[in-house]
Design a protein around this motif. Structure first.
Motif, mmCIF file in Angstrom:
data_model
loop_
_atom_site.group_PDB
_atom_site.id
_atom_site.type_symbol
_atom_site.label_atom_id
_atom_site.label_comp_id
_atom_site.label_asym_id
_atom_site.label_seq_id
_atom_site.Cartn_x
_atom_site.Cartn_y
_atom_site.Cartn_z
ATOM 1 N N GLU A 1 -0.390 1.333 4.453
ATOM 2 C CA GLU A 1 -1.075 -0.426 4.926
ATOM 3 C C GLU A 1 -1.477 -0.858 3.804
ATOM 4 O O GLU A 1 -0.909 -2.163 3.940
ATOM 5 N N ARG B 1 0.526 -4.920 5.382
ATOM 6 C CA ARG B 1 -0.176 -6.194 4.871
ATOM 7 C C ARG B 1 0.131 -7.343 3.965
ATOM 8 O O ARG B 1 0.084 -8.677 4.363
ATOM 9 N N VAL C 1 -2.189 1.183 11.555
ATOM 10 C CA VAL C 1 -1.202 0.256 11.305
ATOM 11 C C VAL C 1 0.354 0.506 12.157
ATOM 12 O O VAL C 1 1.087 -0.859 11.612
#
Length: 223
Positions: free
Chosen positions: A96, A100, A129
């Motif tokens: 994750e 990002r 995600v």
């Protein structure tokens, strides 16, 4: 050739992004040692690669089942239950943050697997995600296994970029080697492999973990 910061980053799926713990647990529930999974997975890849080498093809699930049949005495039903566990896999904890990071940098993200279509999407959804990934690509759609050159060029075409604008991040040296031979930028980090195979072309990016691999790609000069 100087490598530039990619416009799109493709991630390998099995082991690179997804934890195969549910598959290991399913093996154990079927009475097999969990430590057998790397051998089964390696035999699956061997079978798939051999097919590509001679011009034939079989889907991942059938190839995985074949490997189980070769290496265990599990019944067809038991093998099917083990294979079903791929639908329960989930992203590693380090996935994750890097997704990002790429989103914040304005870099597009896709996944590129030779696994069963839908597995990556479902796992990313479980990990919360999926919205960070533009699309999940399975080479089953073109019936060729990675590391065949056609797979990487197909992925670049689907993403509407030139091969040199696409990077592949993988914890498997053979995948990075194949991607680079097709003109992509390759990034390798250790997950299951301790070192990058010395018999392959050196990776464009080699890092100690997934986050460092992505940071190194983002640090490449902008075209």
């Amino acid at each position: 050739m100087t490598r530039n910061r990619p416009d799109v980053v493709a991630f390998d799926v099995m082991e690179t992004l997804l934890d195969l713990a549910p598959v290991r647990a399913a093996l154990e529930e079927a009475g097999q040692p969990g430590s057998l999974l790397p051998t089964v997975f390696a035999r699956t890849l061997q079978t798939g690669f051999a097919g590509v080498a001679v011009g034939s093809w079989a889907p991942f699930r059938a190839t995985f089942d074949s490997a189980l049949a070769q290496l265990t005495d599990l019944s067809e039903a038991q093998r099917s239950q083990v294979a079903d566990a791929f639908a329960e896999t989930f992203p590693h904890p380090d996935v994750e943050p890097v997704l990002r990071r790429l989103a914040s940098a304005g870099v597009r993200v896709v996944t590129l697997s030779h696994g069963t279509p839908g597995v990556a999407e479902a796992a990313l959804e479980r990990g919360g995600v999926r919205a960070l990934v533009e699309r999940s690509l399975s080479s089953e759609l073109v019936q060729v296994w990675k590391p065949a050159r056609e797979v990487y060029l197909w992925a670049a075409g689907v993403c509407h970029v030139e091969p040199q604008q696409l990077a592949l991040v993988a914890a498997h040296g053979w995948d990075v080697h194949g991607a680079q031979r097709a003109g992509l930028t390759g990034a390798w980090f250790p997950r299951g492999e301790r070192v990058y195979p010395a018999v392959y072309d050196p990776p464009h990016v080699e890092a100690g973990d997934l986050a460092a691999a992505v940071d190194a790609l983002l640090a490449l000069p902008v075209r």
